[in-house]
Design a protein around this motif. Structure first.
Motif, PDB file in Angstrom:
ATOM      1  N   UNK A 147      44.813  32.033  97.671  1.00 14.73           N
ATOM      2  CA  UNK A 147      43.562  31.493  97.129  1.00 14.73           C
ATOM      3  C   UNK A 147      42.497  31.337  98.206  1.00 14.73           C
ATOM      4  N   UNK A 148      42.605  30.648  99.552  1.00 16.86           N
ATOM      5  CA  UNK A 148      42.025  30.893 100.572  1.00 16.86           C
ATOM      6  C   UNK A 148      41.351  32.101 101.072  1.00 16.86           C
ATOM      7  N   UNK A 149      42.601  33.027 101.299  1.00 12.53           N
ATOM      8  CA  UNK A 149      42.357  34.211 101.536  1.00 12.53           C
ATOM      9  C   UNK A 149      41.455  35.128 100.894  1.00 12.53           C
ATOM     10  N   UNK A 150      41.510  34.907  99.462  1.00 14.28           N
ATOM     11  CA  UNK A 150      40.656  35.640  98.552  1.00 14.28           C
ATOM     12  C   UNK A 150      39.186  35.083  98.509  1.00 14.28           C
ATOM     13  N   UNK A 151      38.941  34.011  98.531  1.00 11.44           N
ATOM     14  CA  UNK A 151      37.478  33.063  98.884  1.00 11.44           C
ATOM     15  C   UNK A 151      36.971  33.692 100.036  1.00 11.44           C
ATOM     16  N   UNK A 152      37.593  33.913 101.099  1.00 12.86           N
ATOM     17  CA  UNK A 152      37.254  34.655 102.205  1.00 12.86           C
ATOM     18  C   UNK A 152      36.685  35.852 102.219  1.00 12.86           C
ATOM     19  N   UNK A 153      37.554  36.784 101.497  1.00 14.19           N
ATOM     20  CA  UNK A 153      37.082  38.258 101.083  1.00 14.19           C
ATOM     21  C   UNK A 153      35.972  38.163 100.447  1.00 14.19           C
ATOM     22  N   UNK A 154      35.638  37.324  99.344  1.00 14.90           N
ATOM     23  CA  UNK A 154      34.761  37.504  98.567  1.00 14.90           C
ATOM     24  C   UNK A 154      33.517  36.947  99.109  1.00 14.90           C
ATOM     25  N   UNK A 155      33.296  36.463 100.319  1.00 13.48           N
ATOM     26  CA  UNK A 155      32.258  35.726 100.967  1.00 13.48           C
ATOM     27  C   UNK A 155      32.022  34.331 100.141  1.00 13.48           C
ATOM     28  N   UNK A 156      32.942  33.608  99.809  1.00 10.32           N
ATOM     29  CA  UNK A 156      32.509  32.286  99.153  1.00 10.32           C
ATOM     30  C   UNK A 156      33.027  31.332 100.381  1.00 10.32           C
ATOM     31  N   UNK A 157      32.619  29.991  99.934  1.00 13.92           N
ATOM     32  CA  UNK A 157      32.957  28.690 100.740  1.00 13.92           C
ATOM     33  C   UNK A 157      34.586  28.595 100.395  1.00 13.92           C
ATOM     34  N   UNK A 158      35.160  27.885 101.053  1.00 14.42           N
ATOM     35  CA  UNK A 158      36.565  27.314 100.858  1.00 14.42           C
ATOM     36  C   UNK A 158      36.622  26.542  99.565  1.00 14.42           C
ATOM     37  N   UNK A 159      35.374  26.068  98.913  1.00 12.92           N
ATOM     38  CA  UNK A 159      35.440  25.424  97.798  1.00 12.92           C
ATOM     39  C   UNK A 159      35.105  26.365  96.475  1.00 12.92           C
ATOM     40  N   UNK A 160      34.994  27.705  96.764  1.00 13.81           N
ATOM     41  CA  UNK A 160      35.004  28.639  95.661  1.00 13.81           C
ATOM     42  C   UNK A 160      33.514  29.119  95.489  1.00 13.81           C
ATOM     43  N   UNK A 161      32.441  28.705  96.102  1.00 17.09           N
ATOM     44  CA  UNK A 161      31.057  29.014  95.793  1.00 17.09           C
ATOM     45  C   UNK A 161      30.774  29.893  96.656  1.00 17.09           C
ATOM     46  N   UNK A 162      29.848  31.115  96.121  1.00 13.89           N
ATOM     47  CA  UNK A 162      29.379  32.171  96.948  1.00 13.89           C
ATOM     48  C   UNK A 162      28.226  31.625  97.860  1.00 13.89           C
ATOM     49  N   UNK A 163      28.179  32.112  99.219  1.00 13.57           N
ATOM     50  CA  UNK A 163      27.368  31.661 100.140  1.00 13.57           C
ATOM     51  C   UNK A 163      25.956  32.271  99.963  1.00 13.57           C
ATOM     52  N   UNK A 164      24.860  31.717 100.623  1.00 12.68           N
ATOM     53  CA  UNK A 164      23.720  32.320 100.435  1.00 12.68           C
ATOM     54  C   UNK A 164      23.736  33.701 101.253  1.00 12.68           C
ATOM     55  N   UNK A 165      24.432  34.161 101.994  1.00  9.27           N
ATOM     56  CA  UNK A 165      24.501  35.214 102.678  1.00  9.27           C
ATOM     57  C   UNK A 165      25.043  36.371 101.529  1.00  9.27           C
ATOM     58  N   UNK A 166      26.182  35.917 100.845  1.00  6.27           N
ATOM     59  CA  UNK A 166      26.686  36.805  99.864  1.00  6.27           C
ATOM     60  C   UNK A 166      25.712  37.167  98.670  1.00  6.27           C
ATOM     61  N   UNK A 167      25.136  36.077  98.372  1.00 12.12           N
ATOM     62  CA  UNK A 167      24.047  36.164  97.148  1.00 12.12           C
ATOM     63  C   UNK A 167      23.164  37.010  97.423  1.00 12.12           C
ATOM     64  N   UNK A 168      22.702  36.822  98.789  1.00 14.06           N
ATOM     65  CA  UNK A 168      21.272  37.951  99.211  1.00 14.06           C
ATOM     66  C   UNK A 168      21.876  39.201  99.373  1.00 14.06           C
ATOM     67  N   UNK A 169      23.084  39.434  99.905  1.00 19.21           N
ATOM     68  CA  UNK A 169      23.545  40.728  99.983  1.00 19.21           C
ATOM     69  C   UNK A 169      23.842  41.437  98.490  1.00 19.21           C
ATOM     70  N   UNK A 170      23.936  40.738  97.474  1.00 20.34           N
ATOM     71  CA  UNK A 170      24.010  41.293  96.140  1.00 20.34           C
ATOM     72  C   UNK A 170      22.838  41.084  95.380  1.00 20.34           C
ATOM     73  N   UNK A 171      21.771  40.468  95.729  1.00 22.30           N
ATOM     74  CA  UNK A 171      20.700  40.550  95.085  1.00 22.30           C
ATOM     75  C   UNK A 171      20.561  39.435  94.093  1.00 22.30           C
ATOM     76  N   UNK A 172      21.443  38.472  94.132  1.00 25.30           N
ATOM     77  CA  UNK A 172      21.543  37.247  93.206  1.00 25.30           C
ATOM     78  C   UNK A 172      20.709  36.005  93.645  1.00 25.30           C
TER      79      UNK A 172
END
Length: 615
Positions: free
Chosen positions: A590-615
């Motif tokens: 799970x921690x590896x998956x969160x990191x790959x997804x660009x999420x925090x270790x609490x499972x929340x998408x980071x601002x950088x990830x949301x920006x990259x995806x246009x969300x």
């Protein structure tokens, strides 16, 4: 433009049906079906909404390839907030209903509010009206479809409806179209029932116009159909044996969850397998399987049409179940069979018929019965409480509990709440084999490690269709990975999740992905849809859809703790088979998956990830 460019908004509270232009900017970012419907849903609905309140909405949506000559282009999606999970619910169905919606000129139907009385929507090309369904309330999906066709004097009308399960708010109630195809999981039928919407009846004669480059589209779809035909799974295995081809395969590798996941192999798997469906019965010298069947535009034809043994105890004096009808798929055969230790093929078919007839998900139903049988054997539940003896292996108990749940009688009402609520009520929450409240499908994640991460992170609760790593871990598609190790599984799961979002949003069946990758879908979308549809754009879109669903769930109150497996899978090692001695390694993955997804270790998408995806 393979879109019709319009949607229908149905306000059930006021009884109005209004046409609106489709948001084509969104269509460029989310394509259609699952992606586009979810975009509309999350833009219009409060994530904290009570799923069964009038404020929840329900969207039926097609994709741009739905109704076209693309193979399997018959899918449609139902998106809502799920009552079983409290998470985003997105349920997908085949048959002919989705294509008919396109032929009538619509991409999507948004249902809002709650009707003061039972109604059904009749949509004939541009004409939309809500009709009284009081006389249909309290009847089955089968009766509803037949009655509507008779009333409208049109045998070609396509009908999606709920049975008693949806009306009674069985939390895994589903929406059934074409008698035995279903938007099956997460309780979308209960939401439909909460709105007093009994059915949707469609008739379309417009066809699909506006494919961007018809010549190129015809050429590429023909090429891709050949890829499916030449593939061992989509060209041979699925047409001959259906999804049931997996029963013996998964059992042999020690990944068939048995008796509520206490065991990983079922001694009677052979008796409920695809091969058994082909064998002739001693009683009448006929096989269970009558023929295979295909949904609209499908060149695979994995569907099963079966006939039950007229002398079997479940259907003696019940001729309404004697005809050929929708047969067992692998997931249903597992949930009704191995999950409960029941090796009686006819009893499984009978329970499956009841699920089709009254509109309930056989996976959640069967898996919940597995929990009931374990509680019974522990002495936590008694014959007096349940109404019958319910030990593992009892075909009689399975059949009776199916009747009780489908009709909302006695203890069936408790089963209809799903195993999480039932097990919690009786003091053993750990015996509910669920993630986010949704029951597991037919793969034990101690033997197929990637499926543990798939279940834990699925946005709609435990699900195999969101990232079918079985393809890689068991079947070697597109590459073979070792099912017994966690290494590389976070990358595999993420790749499958993002790709599946593209397949779903295009309006085609995920089973094509046994032979196709996104690279096979891309030129079909490119030829059909206006705009630029590069591989980069589609890959980013798949990731965007996944993160959008995750955002909704986080806002609805789901957290990292909901991305977990029941203790049994993490602490009780597999007893037999290749995975003997293993538990699932979710805590490592799970921690590896969160990191790959660009999420925090609490499972929340980071601002950088949301920006990259246009969300």
């Amino acid at each position: 433009m393979a879109w019709n460019r319009k949607l229908l908004r149905v306000n059930l509270t006021t009884g109005t049906c209004t046409a609106e232009p489709l948001n084509m900017e969104w269509a460029q970012d989310y394509l259609g079906s699952r992606g586009l419907a979810t975009k509309y849903f999350v833009s219009e609905v409060d994530p904290k909404v009570d799923p069964l309140s009038p404020d929840n909405k329900m969207i039926m949506s097609t994709g741009p390839l739905t109704g076209t000559m693309a193979s399997t282009g018959g899918r449609y999606t139902v998106v809502t907030k799920g009552p079983l999970t409290g998470a985003i619910a997105c349920s997908n169905s085949g048959g002919f209903f989705g294509a008919e919606m396109k032929f009538a000129g619509w991409d999507m139907i948004i249902f809002e509010g709650r009707s003061p009385k039972p109604v059904y929507l009749y949509l004939e090309n541009d004409k939309a009206e809500l009709k009284d369904a009081t006389h249909l309330w309290g009847t089955s999906c089968w009766h509803t479809e037949e009655t509507i066709k008779h009333e409208l004097q049109d045998p070609l009308v396509r009908v999606s409806s709920i049975g008693l399960a949806g009306e009674n708010q069985v939390l895994f109630g589903c929406i059934v179209n074409d008698l035995h195809r279903a938007a099956g999981r997460s309780g979308v039928g209960a939401v439909m029932g909460s709105k007093n919407l009994k059915a949707v009846a469609l008739r379309g004669t417009k066809g699909v116009s506006g494919v961007k480059d018809m010549k190129a589209f015809m050429k590429i779809t023909a090429e891709k159909k050949k890829v499916l035909a030449d593939n061992a799974v989509t060209g041979q295995g699925l047409p001959k044996f259906g999804t049931q081809v997996l029963m013996n395969v998964i059992n042999e590798m020690g990944g068939l969850p048995t008796r509520n996941h206490r065991d990983v192999q079922f001694e009677d798997a052979g008796k409920i397998s695809a091969e058994a469906m082909h064998e002739k019965r001693p009683s009448d010298n006929k096989p269970h399987l009558v023929t295979n069947a295909a949904c609209f535009g499908c060149t695979i034809a994995c569907g099963r049409i079966s006939e039950i043994d007229k002398g079997h105890f479940t259907v003696v004096n019940k001729p309404e179940y004697w005809g050929a009808s929708g047969g067992l798929e692998y997931e249903a055969a597992w949930a009704l069979g191995a999950a409960n230790g029941v090796g009686d093929l006819e009893a499984l078919q009978y329970a499956n018929l009841l699920c089709n007839e009254q509109g309930m998900d056989p996976i959640s139903f069967g898996a919940t019965v597995g929990a009931v049988m374990e509680l019974y054997e522990m002495g936590v539940l008694t014959k007096e409480q349940i109404g019958i003896d319910a030990p593992f292996g009892s075909a009689e108990a399975l059949a009776r509990l199916a009747e009780m749940t489908a009709r909302g009688e006695g203890f069936g009402k408790e089963i209809g709440q799903g195993s999480k609520r039932l097990c919690t009520k009786y003091g053993h929450p750990e015996l509910s084999m669920t993630v986010k409240g949704q029951e597991f499908p037919a793969y034990d994640s101690r033997a197929i490690q990637g499926m543990g991460l798939t279940y834990a992170t699925s946005n709609r609760g435990a699900c195999h269709l969101r990232s079918y790593t079985v393809a890689s871990e068991v079947l070697g598609i597109p590459v073979k990975t070792d099912p017994l190790t966690t290494d590389g599984k976070p990358e595999l799961v993420k790749a499958f999740q993002d790709a599946t979002a593209v397949f779903d949003s295009a309006g085609i069946c995920v089973f094509t992905s046994f032979a196709w990758t996104v690279a096979d879908v891309q030129p079909q979308i490119e030829a059909a849809c206006e705009g630029d549809w590069s591989m980069d754009k589609l890959n980013l879109m798949g990731e965007r859809i996944w993160n959008m669903e995750r955002q909704f769930n986080n806002a609805a109150g789901l957290t990292r703790k909901d991305d977990d497996l029941p203790p049994r899978l993490k602490t009780e090692p597999a007893k037999t088979g290749p995975a003997k001695g293993l538990v699932n390694g979710i805590d490592k993955m799970l921690p590896e998956y969160y990191e790959l997804r660009g999420w925090t270790q609490e499972g929340v998408p980071t601002p950088e990830t949301l920006s990259r995806l246009g969300l």
